[in-house]
Write an enzyme that holds these catalytic residues in place. Structure first.
Site, PDB file in Angstrom:
ATOM      1  N   THR A 185       0.862  -1.186   0.000  1.00  0.00           N
ATOM      2  CA  THR A 185       0.000   0.000   0.000  1.00  0.00           C
ATOM      3  C   THR A 185       0.893   1.228   0.000  1.00  0.00           C
ATOM      4  O   THR A 185       2.033   1.176   0.472  1.00  0.00           O
ATOM      5  CB  THR A 185      -0.877   0.069   1.265  1.00  0.00           C
ATOM      6  OG1 THR A 185      -0.004   0.093   2.391  1.00  0.00           O
ATOM      7  CG2 THR A 185      -1.804  -1.091   1.358  1.00  0.00           C
ATOM      8  N   GLU A 329      -5.699  -4.165   0.030  1.00  0.00           N
ATOM      9  CA  GLU A 329      -5.913  -5.321   0.895  1.00  0.00           C
ATOM     10  C   GLU A 329      -7.143  -6.148   0.507  1.00  0.00           C
ATOM     11  O   GLU A 329      -7.361  -7.229   1.039  1.00  0.00           O
ATOM     12  CB  GLU A 329      -6.090  -4.853   2.354  1.00  0.00           C
ATOM     13  CG  GLU A 329      -4.854  -4.232   2.978  1.00  0.00           C
ATOM     14  CD  GLU A 329      -4.740  -2.729   2.732  1.00  0.00           C
ATOM     15  OE1 GLU A 329      -5.295  -2.236   1.727  1.00  0.00           O
ATOM     16  OE2 GLU A 329      -4.096  -2.052   3.554  1.00  0.00           O
ATOM     17  N   LYS A 440     -12.933  16.871  13.079  1.00  0.00           N
ATOM     18  CA  LYS A 440     -13.825  16.773  14.232  1.00  0.00           C
ATOM     19  C   LYS A 440     -13.980  18.159  14.847  1.00  0.00           C
ATOM     20  O   LYS A 440     -13.084  18.657  15.519  1.00  0.00           O
ATOM     21  CB  LYS A 440     -13.274  15.777  15.248  1.00  0.00           C
ATOM     22  CG  LYS A 440     -14.343  15.259  16.177  1.00  0.00           C
ATOM     23  CD  LYS A 440     -13.915  13.989  16.876  1.00  0.00           C
ATOM     24  CE  LYS A 440     -15.127  13.286  17.463  1.00  0.00           C
ATOM     25  NZ  LYS A 440     -14.791  12.063  18.166  1.00  0.00           N
ATOM     26  N   TRP A 445     -18.449  15.254  13.482  1.00  0.00           N
ATOM     27  CA  TRP A 445     -17.598  14.998  12.323  1.00  0.00           C
ATOM     28  C   TRP A 445     -18.008  15.853  11.127  1.00  0.00           C
ATOM     29  O   TRP A 445     -19.176  15.972  10.801  1.00  0.00           O
ATOM     30  CB  TRP A 445     -17.713  13.537  11.904  1.00  0.00           C
ATOM     31  CG  TRP A 445     -17.208  12.550  12.914  1.00  0.00           C
ATOM     32  CD1 TRP A 445     -17.940  11.619  13.579  1.00  0.00           C
ATOM     33  CD2 TRP A 445     -15.861  12.387  13.362  1.00  0.00           C
ATOM     34  NE1 TRP A 445     -17.137  10.879  14.412  1.00  0.00           N
ATOM     35  CE2 TRP A 445     -15.848  11.339  14.300  1.00  0.00           C
ATOM     36  CE3 TRP A 445     -14.661  13.027  13.066  1.00  0.00           C
ATOM     37  CZ2 TRP A 445     -14.684  10.911  14.940  1.00  0.00           C
ATOM     38  CZ3 TRP A 445     -13.509  12.605  13.704  1.00  0.00           C
ATOM     39  CH2 TRP A 445     -13.532  11.564  14.627  1.00  0.00           C
TER      40      TRP A 445
HETATM   41  P1  AMP Z   1      -5.497   1.796  -2.008  1.00  0.00           P
HETATM   42  O1  AMP Z   1      -5.151   0.647  -1.148  1.00  0.00           O
HETATM   43  O2  AMP Z   1      -4.328   2.663  -2.350  1.00  0.00           O
HETATM   44  O3  AMP Z   1      -6.253   1.356  -3.203  1.00  0.00           O
HETATM   45  O4  AMP Z   1      -6.442   2.767  -1.160  1.00  0.00           O
HETATM   46  C1  AMP Z   1      -7.624   2.291  -0.602  1.00  0.00           C
HETATM   47  C2  AMP Z   1      -8.377   3.451   0.000  1.00  0.00           C
HETATM   48  O5  AMP Z   1      -8.792   4.359  -1.027  1.00  0.00           O
HETATM   49  C3  AMP Z   1      -9.665   3.039   0.668  1.00  0.00           C
HETATM   50  O6  AMP Z   1      -9.452   2.570   1.973  1.00  0.00           O
HETATM   51  C4  AMP Z   1     -10.444   4.348   0.649  1.00  0.00           C
HETATM   52  O7  AMP Z   1     -10.027   5.223   1.666  1.00  0.00           O
HETATM   53  C5  AMP Z   1     -10.032   4.946  -0.669  1.00  0.00           C
HETATM   54  N1  AMP Z   1     -11.042   4.605  -1.687  1.00  0.00           N
HETATM   55  C6  AMP Z   1     -11.011   3.603  -2.571  1.00  0.00           C
HETATM   56  N2  AMP Z   1     -12.095   3.633  -3.381  1.00  0.00           N
HETATM   57  C7  AMP Z   1     -12.838   4.686  -2.979  1.00  0.00           C
HETATM   58  C8  AMP Z   1     -14.079   5.249  -3.406  1.00  0.00           C
HETATM   59  N3  AMP Z   1     -14.751   4.751  -4.432  1.00  0.00           N
HETATM   60  N4  AMP Z   1     -14.538   6.322  -2.738  1.00  0.00           N
HETATM   61  C9  AMP Z   1     -13.866   6.846  -1.692  1.00  0.00           C
HETATM   62  N5  AMP Z   1     -12.683   6.374  -1.256  1.00  0.00           N
HETATM   63  C10 AMP Z   1     -12.170   5.308  -1.884  1.00  0.00           C
END
Ligand code: AMP
Length: 547
Positions: A185, A329, A440, A445
């Site tokens: 990540t 993940e 916050k 929130w």
């Molecule tokens: P990554 O592991 O880099 O793909 O990041 C995952 C994170 O991206 C998730 O935990 C969310 O916080 C954000 N994320 C992924 N898809 C979306 C979506 N459609 N809308 C809002 N946040 C998203």
């Protein structure tokens, strides 16, 4: 009593083997770093994948060894997906947009034995190679004619390597739970963490997305703008061969002009990417007057899309947006699309608004939300809490990282996503924030996502990001950082006036600052971490005046 069915393991080579048998002539075309468009069919691709597997064996690669890639989307990278995983090794895709220190950390943590690198990243690797402890050699993904002069040690040429091998390989019958690929990540906090996919999770994820709203069919032409180095390009390289879809790769080009041209020339029907990509495309379409008429859907994920973006793509260009949610993940797709029966029942305006939801849970993915004490919250579309997931393509633990694993799961073994969401009774989800991106204010929130996406509806705003600033009275208050659209000169009063009737009064940012650029993470999302660093000494005017 055991069932009496064959126990055939779910292995990655079976996906491309199927495409080679049933869809051999269907094209994979790639814009290359070297320049021209490369074209071949799934049949030729499969032959080269087998040559590659033979080459890896000749290099002494053993099952379980990690092999890294630093590459754009293209046919050689696709071959690595299949050749490396298929022969039992682990295809470790590394995001070249990360900071050099993070890349060095990731390559050492994974103990990669060889690195396959695109010409574009040779210089990057030269700057790092002295820090890499386990790398035995580097394969440059080009032919002899394009081999660069380089200070890298033990360098081989990809095409020369393949040319020396036979195009038949007897795939080992692996345990389907064997590791197949590794992706770290981008690490919003602490060191990057590795998700280790298996053959089984990958095949099930490919099937899972094909029965969901991302479904592809044999007459689709798919352009995944989402990189092969970012969560397996959302599963497309494994799902496309199952149905015999044509693939188009954009190589090192992410600009709206190239994407629109590829859509038109290759008659692309489905494309996938993060909102930043679609905002860039929209800008180009508006300036050039060009269209994207071949598309039957644009898939947006990875970050919440602004309403104005969904509206423009659907209304002005007639292309339905399909919105999905997932994480490295979760392989990554865990929820996607609005149920078609629900969409059909909505008025056009409401249909577009519904697309802001992150989608309905995919078959195979269970979801729950919990409060700060871990108690389950109702799935009533109102209560919001941390989202937890489980399923056959959700991680069961980060690779070699006991510290990260210590608080990644709850007592029941569900994975904690760090996202804050509400869940409707029929398991459509709405992500309201990352837990750490929430603001916050006075114990309540404020959703930074809502705030910034509302601000992006203002025609003078190209991009906006909201971050929490310390405030003596309220704890935190929002600061809105705005990039004006080309040629526009918005001011603070104008932005606040625009927001006034669209959000709760107490959500209005305490200040608006203008900048030429908002920092993005290596995966194209707004980097709140970097923004907070930039504005760490900034004091809100309301904080100065507060009693
Ligand atoms: P990554 O592991 O880099 O793909 O990041 C995952 C994170 O991206 C998730 O935990 C969310 O916080 C954000 N994320 C992924 N898809 C979306 C979506 N459609 N809308 C809002 N946040 C998203």
């Amino acid at each position: 009593m055991k069932g009496l069915m064959m126990d055939t393991p779910l292995l990655i080579p079976s996906l491309i083997g199927h495409a080679a048998r049933c869809h051999a002539e269907v094209e994979i075309c790639s814009l290359t770093v070297e320049g021209p468009m490369h074209r071949y069919g799934w049949g030729d691709c499969y032959a080269r994948v087998q040559r590659l597997a033979n080459a890896l064996r000749s290099l002494g690669i053993e099952p379980g060894d990690r092999i890294a890639t630093l590459a754009w989307n293209g046919y050689r990278h696709l071959e690595l997906y299949y050749g490396v995983s298929g022969m039992g090794a682990v295809c470790h895709t590394v995001n070249p947009r990360l900071f050099a220190d993070q890349i060095a950390y990731i390559l050492n943590h994974a103990a990669d034995r060889f690195i396959f690198v695109d010409l574009s990243f040779v210089a990057l690797l030269e700057g790092l190679i002295d820090r890499l402890t386990r790398v035995e050699g580097v394969i440059i993904m080009t032919d002899e004619a394009h081999m660069p002069k380089t200070s890298l040690p033990n360098v081989l040429c990809y095409e020369t390597l393949l040319a020396a091998e036979a195009d038949h390989y007897d795939w080992p019958v692996l345990d389907e739970r064997s590791a197949s690929a590794l992706c770290y990540t981008s690490g919003t906090t602490g060191n990057p963490k590795g998700t280790l996919y298996s053959h089984r999770s990958t095949v099930l994820h490919a099937l899972g997305i094909l029965i969901g709203s991302f479904a592809l069919s044999g007459d689709d032409v798919v352009l995944p703008v989402v990189p092969l180095f970012h969560v397996q390009s959302w599963g497309i390289p494994h799902a496309a061969p199952l149905v015999g879809a044509k693939l188009v790769f954009n190589g090192p080009h992410f600009d709206g002009e190239t994407l629109q041209r590829l859509f038109e020339e290759e008659q692309v029907t489905v494309s996938l990417g993060v909102p930043t990509i679609w905002l860039g495309l929209l800008d180009h379409l508006r300036q050039s007057g060009k269209r994207i008429d071949s598309l039957r859907m644009l898939i947006s994920g990875g970050a919440a899309p602004p309403l104005s973006m969904v509206e423009a793509i659907e209304r002005d260009y007639g292309v339905p947006i399909n919105h999905g949610w997932g994480m490295t993940e979760t392989s990554p797709v865990a929820a996607a699309g609005i149920n078609p029966r629900r969409l059909a029942s909505l008025a056009p305006d409401d249909r577009i608004k519904a697309k802001l939801k992150q989608g309905q849970a995919l078959y195979g993915v269970d979801m729950k939300i919990v409060d700060d004490d871990g108690n389950r919250l109702p799935h009533d579309g109102k209560a919001a809490g941390e989202l937890l997931v489980r399923g056959p393509w959700v991680t069961s633990g980060y690779y070699n990282d006991p510290e990260a694993n210590a608080d990644a799961f709850d007592a029941e073994g569900w994975f904690r996503t760090g996202d804050v969401a509400s869940i409707e009774p029929d398991h459509h989800i709405l992500i309201t924030d990352r837990s750490k991106d929430l603001i916050k204010s006075g114990g309540e929130w404020i959703s930074s996502i809502d705030l910034e996406n509302t601000a992006m509806g203002n025609p003078d705003v190209a991009e906006a990001a909201a971050i929490a600033m310390p405030h003596p009275k309220w704890g935190e208050r929002p600061l809105l950082v705005v990039v004006p659209r080309d040629g526009a000169t918005p001011d603070k009063e104008g932005i606040l006036a625009y927001l006034e009737d669209k959000i709760a009064k107490w959500w209005l940012p305490d200040d608006v600052v203008f900048t030429r650029e908002i920092p993005h993470t290596a995966t194209g999302k707004i980097s709140k971490l970097e923004l907070r660093r930039i504005y760490k000494d900034y004091v809100l005017p309301t904080a100065e005046r507060a009693p």
